[in-house]
Design a protein around this motif. Structure first.
Motif, PDB file in Angstrom:
ATOM      1  N   CYS A   1      47.884 -30.563  90.828  1.00 61.58           N
ATOM      2  CA  CYS A   1      49.106 -30.722  91.877  1.00 61.58           C
ATOM      3  C   CYS A   1      49.998 -31.539  91.292  1.00 61.58           C
ATOM      4  O   CYS A   1      50.898 -32.020  91.670  1.00 61.58           O
ATOM      5  N   GLY A   2      50.118 -31.675  89.711  1.00 65.24           N
ATOM      6  CA  GLY A   2      50.928 -32.652  89.099  1.00 65.24           C
ATOM      7  C   GLY A   2      52.080 -32.094  88.757  1.00 65.24           C
ATOM      8  O   GLY A   2      52.721 -30.843  89.241  1.00 65.24           O
ATOM      9  N   THR A   3      52.800 -32.277  87.910  1.00 62.93           N
ATOM     10  CA  THR A   3      54.209 -32.152  87.313  1.00 62.93           C
ATOM     11  C   THR A   3      54.093 -30.885  86.541  1.00 62.93           C
ATOM     12  O   THR A   3      55.372 -30.521  86.014  1.00 62.93           O
ATOM     13  N   LYS A   4      52.931 -30.258  86.194  1.00 59.56           N
ATOM     14  CA  LYS A   4      52.831 -29.328  85.374  1.00 59.56           C
ATOM     15  C   LYS A   4      53.111 -27.761  86.198  1.00 59.56           C
ATOM     16  O   LYS A   4      53.503 -26.937  85.643  1.00 59.56           O
ATOM     17  N   ARG A   5      53.272 -28.032  87.638  1.00 57.47           N
ATOM     18  CA  ARG A   5      53.483 -27.053  88.510  1.00 57.47           C
ATOM     19  C   ARG A   5      55.109 -26.890  88.109  1.00 57.47           C
ATOM     20  O   ARG A   5      56.037 -27.577  88.051  1.00 57.47           O
ATOM     21  N   SER A   6      55.428 -25.164  87.954  1.00 55.25           N
ATOM     22  CA  SER A   6      56.833 -24.970  87.604  1.00 55.25           C
ATOM     23  C   SER A   6      57.162 -23.835  88.720  1.00 55.25           C
ATOM     24  O   SER A   6      56.454 -22.986  88.956  1.00 55.25           O
ATOM     25  N   PRO A   7      58.369 -23.632  89.041  1.00 54.57           N
ATOM     26  CA  PRO A   7      59.055 -22.826  89.983  1.00 54.57           C
ATOM     27  C   PRO A   7      59.434 -21.320  89.349  1.00 54.57           C
ATOM     28  O   PRO A   7      59.639 -21.157  88.077  1.00 54.57           O
ATOM     29  N   ARG A   8      58.859 -20.273  89.877  1.00 61.13           N
ATOM     30  CA  ARG A   8      58.849 -18.983  89.385  1.00 61.13           C
ATOM     31  C   ARG A   8      59.578 -17.890  90.383  1.00 61.13           C
ATOM     32  O   ARG A   8      59.427 -18.436  91.566  1.00 61.13           O
ATOM     33  N   MET A   9      60.101 -17.085  90.078  1.00 62.25           N
ATOM     34  CA  MET A   9      60.519 -15.863  91.132  1.00 62.25           C
ATOM     35  C   MET A   9      60.187 -14.397  90.893  1.00 62.25           C
ATOM     36  O   MET A   9      60.381 -14.079  89.426  1.00 62.25           O
ATOM     37  N   GLN A  10      60.203 -13.758  91.612  1.00 64.00           N
ATOM     38  CA  GLN A  10      60.002 -12.315  91.311  1.00 64.00           C
ATOM     39  C   GLN A  10      60.232 -11.323  92.587  1.00 64.00           C
ATOM     40  O   GLN A  10      60.017 -11.819  93.698  1.00 64.00           O
ATOM     41  N   LYS A  11      60.764 -10.191  92.473  1.00 68.33           N
ATOM     42  CA  LYS A  11      60.908  -9.278  93.664  1.00 68.33           C
ATOM     43  C   LYS A  11      59.430  -8.959  94.236  1.00 68.33           C
ATOM     44  O   LYS A  11      58.500  -8.648  93.669  1.00 68.33           O
ATOM     45  N   ILE A  12      59.821  -8.595  95.497  1.00 73.34           N
ATOM     46  CA  ILE A  12      58.844  -8.242  96.371  1.00 73.34           C
ATOM     47  C   ILE A  12      59.273  -6.744  96.967  1.00 73.34           C
ATOM     48  O   ILE A  12      60.398  -6.505  96.933  1.00 73.34           O
ATOM     49  N   GLU A  13      58.141  -6.160  97.503  1.00 76.37           N
ATOM     50  CA  GLU A  13      58.385  -4.829  98.181  1.00 76.37           C
ATOM     51  C   GLU A  13      57.981  -4.773  99.522  1.00 76.37           C
ATOM     52  O   GLU A  13      57.270  -5.824 100.068  1.00 76.37           O
ATOM     53  N   TRP A  14      57.911  -3.563 100.162  1.00 77.00           N
ATOM     54  CA  TRP A  14      57.447  -3.535 101.409  1.00 77.00           C
ATOM     55  C   TRP A  14      56.640  -2.417 101.690  1.00 77.00           C
ATOM     56  O   TRP A  14      56.988  -1.077 101.215  1.00 77.00           O
ATOM     57  N   ASP A  15      55.473  -2.473 102.295  1.00 73.92           N
ATOM     58  CA  ASP A  15      54.784  -1.153 102.711  1.00 73.92           C
ATOM     59  C   ASP A  15      55.503  -0.577 103.898  1.00 73.92           C
ATOM     60  O   ASP A  15      56.311  -0.792 104.377  1.00 73.92           O
ATOM     61  N   LYS A  16      55.121   0.758 103.758  1.00 81.29           N
ATOM     62  CA  LYS A  16      55.553   1.766 104.786  1.00 81.29           C
ATOM     63  C   LYS A  16      55.356   1.120 106.169  1.00 81.29           C
ATOM     64  O   LYS A  16      56.154   1.611 107.146  1.00 81.29           O
ATOM     65  N   ASP A  17      54.156   0.398 106.433  1.00 81.24           N
ATOM     66  CA  ASP A  17      54.167   0.036 107.826  1.00 81.24           C
ATOM     67  C   ASP A  17      55.043  -1.290 108.000  1.00 81.24           C
ATOM     68  O   ASP A  17      54.825  -2.064 109.123  1.00 81.24           O
ATOM     69  N   GLY A  18      55.763  -1.637 106.921  1.00 89.53           N
ATOM     70  CA  GLY A  18      56.451  -3.150 107.250  1.00 89.53           C
ATOM     71  C   GLY A  18      55.948  -4.113 106.759  1.00 89.53           C
ATOM     72  O   GLY A  18      56.511  -5.308 106.857  1.00 89.53           O
ATOM     73  N   THR A  19      54.933  -4.355 106.299  1.00 88.89           N
ATOM     74  CA  THR A  19      54.083  -5.469 105.628  1.00 88.89           C
ATOM     75  C   THR A  19      54.559  -5.759 104.345  1.00 88.89           C
ATOM     76  O   THR A  19      54.871  -4.837 103.261  1.00 88.89           O
ATOM     77  N   PRO A  20      54.800  -7.057 103.851  1.00 84.73           N
ATOM     78  CA  PRO A  20      55.252  -7.388 102.365  1.00 84.73           C
ATOM     79  C   PRO A  20      54.305  -7.169 101.503  1.00 84.73           C
ATOM     80  O   PRO A  20      53.058  -7.365 101.651  1.00 84.73           O
ATOM     81  N   ILE A  21      54.752  -6.499 100.493  1.00 85.55           N
ATOM     82  CA  ILE A  21      53.703  -6.531  99.288  1.00 85.55           C
ATOM     83  C   ILE A  21      54.347  -7.434  98.311  1.00 85.55           C
ATOM     84  O   ILE A  21      55.425  -7.192  97.648  1.00 85.55           O
ATOM     85  N   LEU A  22      53.678  -8.700  97.814  1.00 87.32           N
ATOM     86  CA  LEU A  22      53.956  -9.636  96.884  1.00 87.32           C
ATOM     87  C   LEU A  22      53.515  -9.274  95.489  1.00 87.32           C
ATOM     88  O   LEU A  22      54.319  -9.725  94.504  1.00 87.32           O
ATOM     89  N   GLY A  23      52.543  -8.464  95.176  1.00 87.57           N
ATOM     90  CA  GLY A  23      52.360  -7.863  94.060  1.00 87.57           C
ATOM     91  C   GLY A  23      51.397  -9.029  93.354  1.00 87.57           C
ATOM     92  O   GLY A  23      50.700  -9.795  93.907  1.00 87.57           O
TER      93      GLY A  23
END
Length: 343
Positions: free
Chosen positions: A307-329
């Motif tokens: 849980c220390g300072t080595k945690r770093s922020p990241r970002m990436q695009k997500i998609e959506w399933d045909k039933d509307g559920t998020p797909i984070l990959g």
């Protein structure tokens, strides 16, 4: 002539490389920063993360360029109060033409963690003054962190992570209606607690690590095509098994716990092959043109970094399933070249 042509070709190559680099990025977007959160307002992303002893705000047109973003210290807590220390998971929201920042804090004793809110009447959060509206009073008054607010069908709600009683042992997800951005309406309602094995992995009990605790925390509302979800973090952040689970609203009333269905499997987990461990405590944002949905999250590059300072922020695009559920990959490698959000 050939010499001049050579300089011209080199300049053209450098220009193409610069353009290419400006349209792509690689994770992490900052060297360090847990619990990343952003709000998009008037053409700018306002970003923040946990610093522990103060509240900072970053301003940028593109979150991939956070390293070069303008930043401002907006609040330092006074000493000797119940909210002077261990400031965690701040979130900035623009509600009813005012800015609010929600955060958890205590007096140095984790048992006293509660949620607080500051207000700024300026439409520009880098201007005006921030004043403490007070503690978010929950009913009953219990340990509470990781507040997230969202308006659904014209009603403002808050979700957070808390204890059932006065002592630690398990973190649950609770929800409440809000009378206004600083006041809850009625008693809290329990909507999620650790039940599946993937929510209770890797707990340790020794002289270094925290005692055995089952964790649901970091809840984030996510809406798509009028379907409402809550994405939450499971397991202790001190484990490599920190991951994301999904709650889905299947009835009309978010305050009815029976209307929240928990998906049986996590939706975002560590990927050792990609060198991404303990991905979690996320938030979501849209691309500047509104056509893409993205996830912000923190993670470690190596096993056992906790849980220390080595945690770093990241970002990436997500998609959506045909039933509307998020797909984070799958969390991508730091070597992966990604296109910036669509402008």
């Amino acid at each position: 002539m050939k010499k001049n042509l050579g300089f011209t070709l080199i300049a053209l190559f450098n220009f193409i490389v610069a353009i290419s680099q400006s349209n792509t990025f690689q994770n992490p977007i900052l060297p360090s920063g847990a619990d990343p959160f952003s709000t998009y307002h008037n053409g700018y992303y306002y970003y923040t993360h946990t610093l522990g002893n103060k509240l900072m705000l970053w301003k940028t047109k593109n979150l991939a360029n956070l390293k070069d973003a303008e930043s401002k210290l907006i609040w330092t807590p006074p000493t000797g109060t119940m909210y002077s220390k261990e400031i965690w998971a701040p979130e900035f929201h623009f509600i009813n033409n005012k800015w609010y920042v929600y955060f958890a804090a205590d007096n140095g004793n984790n048992n006293n963690h509660r949620m607080y809110v500051l207000e700024n009447a300026s439409k520009d959060p880098f201007k005006g003054s921030w004043r403490l509206k007070g503690k978010i009073d929950t009913h009953p008054d219990r340990w509470a962190i990781d507040a997230n607010v969202y308006t659904f069908h014209d009603q403002l709600y808050m979700v957070w992570s808390g204890w059932e009683g006065n002592t630690n042992g398990q973190q649950n997800i609770y929800i409440a209606k809000m009378k206004n951005p600083w006041t809850l309406e009625g008693a809290r309602v329990l909507i999620s607690q650790p039940t599946y094995t993937w929510e209770k992995q890797g707990d340790l009990d020794d002289d270094i690590n925290p005692p055995h605790v089952n964790v649901n925390e970091g809840p984030q509302f996510l809406e798509h095509n009028d379907k409402l979800f809550i994405v939450f973090s499971a397991n202790g952040c001190w484990t490599d098994f920190y991951n994301l689970g999904l709650l889905e609203l299947e009835g009309g009333n978010p305050m009815n716990p029976q209307n929240w269905m928990k998906h049986q499997q996590p939706i975002f987990t560590k990927n050792e092959a990609n060198g991404v461990y303990a991905p979690g405590h996320n938030s979501f944002f849209k691309s500047p043109d509104g056509t893409e949905d993205w996830i912000l999250f923190h993670a470690n590059d190596n096993a056992g970094e906790g849980c220390g300072t080595k945690r770093s922020p990241r970002m990436q695009k997500i998609e959506w399933d045909k039933d509307g559920t998020p797909i984070l990959g799958t969390p991508v490698s730091n070597k992966t070249i990604l296109n910036i959000p669509s402008e």
